[in-house]
Scaffold this active site. Sequence first.
Site, PDB file in Angstrom:
ATOM      1  N   GLU A 268       8.592  15.987  15.667  1.00 47.28           N
ATOM      2  CA  GLU A 268       9.124  15.923  14.308  1.00 47.28           C
ATOM      3  C   GLU A 268       8.326  16.858  13.391  1.00 47.28           C
ATOM      4  O   GLU A 268       7.104  16.791  13.363  1.00 47.28           O
ATOM      5  CB  GLU A 268       9.002  14.489  13.793  1.00 47.28           C
TER       6      GLU A 268
ATOM      7  N   SER B 152       4.458   7.548  10.134  1.00 47.89           N
ATOM      8  CA  SER B 152       4.418   8.325  11.381  1.00 47.89           C
ATOM      9  C   SER B 152       4.104   7.432  12.589  1.00 47.89           C
ATOM     10  O   SER B 152       3.524   6.347  12.454  1.00 47.89           O
ATOM     11  CB  SER B 152       3.342   9.397  11.268  1.00 47.89           C
TER      12      SER B 152
ATOM     13  N   GLY C 294       1.646   4.168  13.189  1.00 42.84           N
ATOM     14  CA  GLY C 294       2.255   2.983  13.800  1.00 42.84           C
ATOM     15  C   GLY C 294       1.441   2.474  14.984  1.00 42.84           C
ATOM     16  O   GLY C 294       1.208   1.270  15.136  1.00 42.84           O
TER      17      GLY C 294
ATOM     18  N   LYS D 144       0.872  -1.187   0.000  1.00 47.46           N
ATOM     19  CA  LYS D 144       0.000   0.000   0.000  1.00 47.46           C
ATOM     20  C   LYS D 144       0.901   1.227   0.000  1.00 47.46           C
ATOM     21  O   LYS D 144       1.425   1.614   1.041  1.00 47.46           O
ATOM     22  CB  LYS D 144      -0.874  -0.020   1.255  1.00 47.46           C
TER      23      LYS D 144
HETATM   24  P1  NAD Z   1       1.819   8.462   7.615  1.00 47.56           P
HETATM   25  O1  NAD Z   1       1.891   7.594   8.816  1.00 47.56           O
HETATM   26  O2  NAD Z   1       0.805   9.523   7.579  1.00 47.56           O
HETATM   27  O3  NAD Z   1       1.539   7.579   6.317  1.00 47.56           O
HETATM   28  C1  NAD Z   1       2.357   6.469   6.003  1.00 47.56           C
HETATM   29  C2  NAD Z   1       1.513   5.436   5.289  1.00 47.56           C
HETATM   30  O4  NAD Z   1       0.532   4.960   6.189  1.00 47.56           O
HETATM   31  C3  NAD Z   1       0.769   5.966   4.064  1.00 47.56           C
HETATM   32  O5  NAD Z   1       0.792   4.970   3.054  1.00 47.56           O
HETATM   33  C4  NAD Z   1      -0.627   6.161   4.587  1.00 47.56           C
HETATM   34  O6  NAD Z   1      -1.616   6.063   3.594  1.00 47.56           O
HETATM   35  C5  NAD Z   1      -0.740   5.010   5.567  1.00 47.56           C
HETATM   36  N1  NAD Z   1      -1.767   5.196   6.600  1.00 47.56           N
HETATM   37  C6  NAD Z   1      -2.197   6.358   7.156  1.00 47.56           C
HETATM   38  N2  NAD Z   1      -3.178   6.097   8.062  1.00 47.56           N
HETATM   39  C7  NAD Z   1      -3.350   4.745   8.089  1.00 47.56           C
HETATM   40  C8  NAD Z   1      -4.195   3.864   8.830  1.00 47.56           C
HETATM   41  N3  NAD Z   1      -5.068   4.313   9.709  1.00 47.56           N
HETATM   42  N4  NAD Z   1      -4.072   2.546   8.608  1.00 47.56           N
HETATM   43  C9  NAD Z   1      -3.176   2.060   7.722  1.00 47.56           C
HETATM   44  N5  NAD Z   1      -2.381   2.844   6.978  1.00 47.56           N
HETATM   45  C10 NAD Z   1      -2.452   4.170   7.162  1.00 47.56           C
HETATM   46  O7  NAD Z   1       3.269   9.017   7.386  1.00 47.56           O
HETATM   47  P2  NAD Z   1       3.771   9.965   6.192  1.00 47.56           P
HETATM   48  O8  NAD Z   1       3.326  11.337   6.499  1.00 47.56           O
HETATM   49  O9  NAD Z   1       3.419   9.377   4.870  1.00 47.56           O
HETATM   50  O10 NAD Z   1       5.344   9.811   6.341  1.00 47.56           O
HETATM   51  C11 NAD Z   1       6.095  10.628   7.158  1.00 47.56           C
HETATM   52  C12 NAD Z   1       6.556   9.870   8.379  1.00 47.56           C
HETATM   53  O11 NAD Z   1       7.306   8.719   7.994  1.00 47.56           O
HETATM   54  C13 NAD Z   1       7.482  10.699   9.219  1.00 47.56           C
HETATM   55  O12 NAD Z   1       7.159  10.522  10.571  1.00 47.56           O
HETATM   56  C14 NAD Z   1       8.848  10.091   8.913  1.00 47.56           C
HETATM   57  O13 NAD Z   1       9.827  10.299   9.886  1.00 47.56           O
HETATM   58  C15 NAD Z   1       8.514   8.668   8.756  1.00 47.56           C
HETATM   59  N6  NAD Z   1       9.576   7.952   8.045  1.00 47.56           N
HETATM   60  C16 NAD Z   1      10.335   7.045   8.734  1.00 47.56           C
HETATM   61  C17 NAD Z   1      11.370   6.362   8.099  1.00 47.56           C
HETATM   62  C18 NAD Z   1      12.203   5.331   8.836  1.00 47.56           C
HETATM   63  O14 NAD Z   1      12.912   4.572   8.191  1.00 47.56           O
HETATM   64  N7  NAD Z   1      12.149   5.274  10.156  1.00 47.56           N
HETATM   65  C19 NAD Z   1      11.621   6.612   6.749  1.00 47.56           C
HETATM   66  C20 NAD Z   1      10.842   7.563   6.082  1.00 47.56           C
HETATM   67  C21 NAD Z   1       9.806   8.220   6.740  1.00 47.56           C
END
Ligand code: NAD
Length: 492
Positions: A396, A240, A244, A186
């Site tokens: 962050e 995020s 998680g 996804k």
């Molecule tokens: P996000 O959590 O909003 O979205 C990430 C993914 O999760 C997307 O595909 C989104 O559609 C999905 N998602 C959102 N809500 C969901 C739900 N309720 N159930 C299942 N899936 C859902 O994060 P973002 O804004 O896309 O990414 C930024 C974040 O990612 C930042 O916090 C960044 O630090 C982190 N990040 C971490 C790493 C790492 O390796 N640790 C690498 C890159 C980014």
Amino acid sequence: MDQAMIDRLAAAPVAAGKLLIEGEWVEGAGETPVLSPIDGRQLTTIAAAGPDDVARACASARDAFEDGRWSRMAPSGRKAVLHRLADLIEKHATELAVLGVRDNGTEISMALKAEPGSAAGTFRYYAEAIDKIYGEIAPTAPNVLGLIHREPVGVVGAIVPWNFPLMIGAWKIAPALATGNSVVLKPAETASLSLLRLAALALEAGVPPGVFNVVTGPGRVTGEALALSTDVDVMVFTGSGATGRRLLQYSAQSNLKRCYLELGGKSPNVVFADAPDLSAAAKAAATAIFRNAGQVCVAGSRLLVEASVHDAFVAELATATRKMAVGNPLKLETQVGAVNSLSQLEGNLGFVADATREGGEIVTGGTRALEATGGYYMDPTIVTGVKPEHRLYREEVFGPVLAVTPFKDEAEALRLANASDFGLAAGVWTANLSRAHRMVRGIRSGVVHVNTYGGSDVTVPLSGMKQSGNGADKSLHALEKYTDLKTAWIQL
Ligand code: NAD
């Protein structure tokens, strides 16, 4: 790389995205517009998979796993297919990078390396690993034989973010496929296009139908359905902390699937007065936070500087920052591309407003840039005088905003570095070898860079401590997430 080729690729229309289920491209329950962060205009649409679409994708992955079309293929066979996929990624590298940049806004000079370049290398790395990893024989008593097998876990659900879709996608898909699993991916709503193209290349390379499925759509619908599916054995996620947390709840509500979470960071970049080259450190501190408009999980977003050199260092940093070219990410000279979405840009500006209210001082930036383009741009922003209790120190931003804090000695530097709920990355600049090692030992984060920042390759793990997550992407350690241990205990 030549600009004319990039411009030509960037002018091509982008077909509407579909779902990949059982090797077929199909419509979803709905569709979502894709806005380009470069100019705010609609680029195309992607399918929005509903719960039924996700259920079909997961059932397809389950059937493929059970009938052994991939899971019981000889490792040498899977290796050949994954090498072919790496070849195809390299062949289509510029096309993949341009498509991804139009979707997510990363500057093209970085995207070319960090996206197709890194993804191809990751597929090769795990392709090569799979016929070199052996089971174990336990040191048992002589009348028994204890064999330890490693088996694929089954169906892997992978949910990835928008900042580096191909690179992070490959970190999940390559080790999962290499070890014989089926995958349902996804992508993020605002960065699905290059991963859809990757999936087409995977079919072309010979990944059998059903082994790699892609469902696009909103996180709260498509992602939630995937994370609740009882056909999914292991969920791997980058994104995020808020999402998680939800994934852990979905796991508890469904089949207790294991969840591996790569989450956010607030990484300290610690500069001592005895750094080997303070000018080099200042330039590196700028790129550590401002490349990809700060949308890098390991970004050095908290700069801690020894008080005796603080003012001179900040002046040099500000000079380097003002020289960074902000603009159209499809231009090769651009160093800071677009912010991924309007909501992300508004969030970044909100952090700056709060920082000022709490007593921080803006040295550069702080404002939206190039608004007339219709795109989402922000001037690289340095805020000094940030204290551990300030929001900008604790949360962050995931944008081009740097918090700067002085420290007086090594003990205070370590205390400030660890004063965070996150533990993803860190940097230390010092010519003192003993101090460097003490800081590496003392900082609670998955990676500590010394006299450099970023750029670690696939041979080393990326793993979060504290609220930055669990498990590792990259390196052979990543294989642990995609395999189960099985013991055979045999009476001789
Ligand atoms: P996000 O959590 O909003 O979205 C990430 C993914 O999760 C997307 O595909 C989104 O559609 C999905 N998602 C959102 N809500 C969901 C739900 N309720 N159930 C299942 N899936 C859902 O994060 P973002 O804004 O896309 O990414 C930024 C974040 O990612 C930042 O916090 C960044 O630090 C982190 N990040 C971490 C790493 C790492 O390796 N640790 C690498 C890159 C980014």
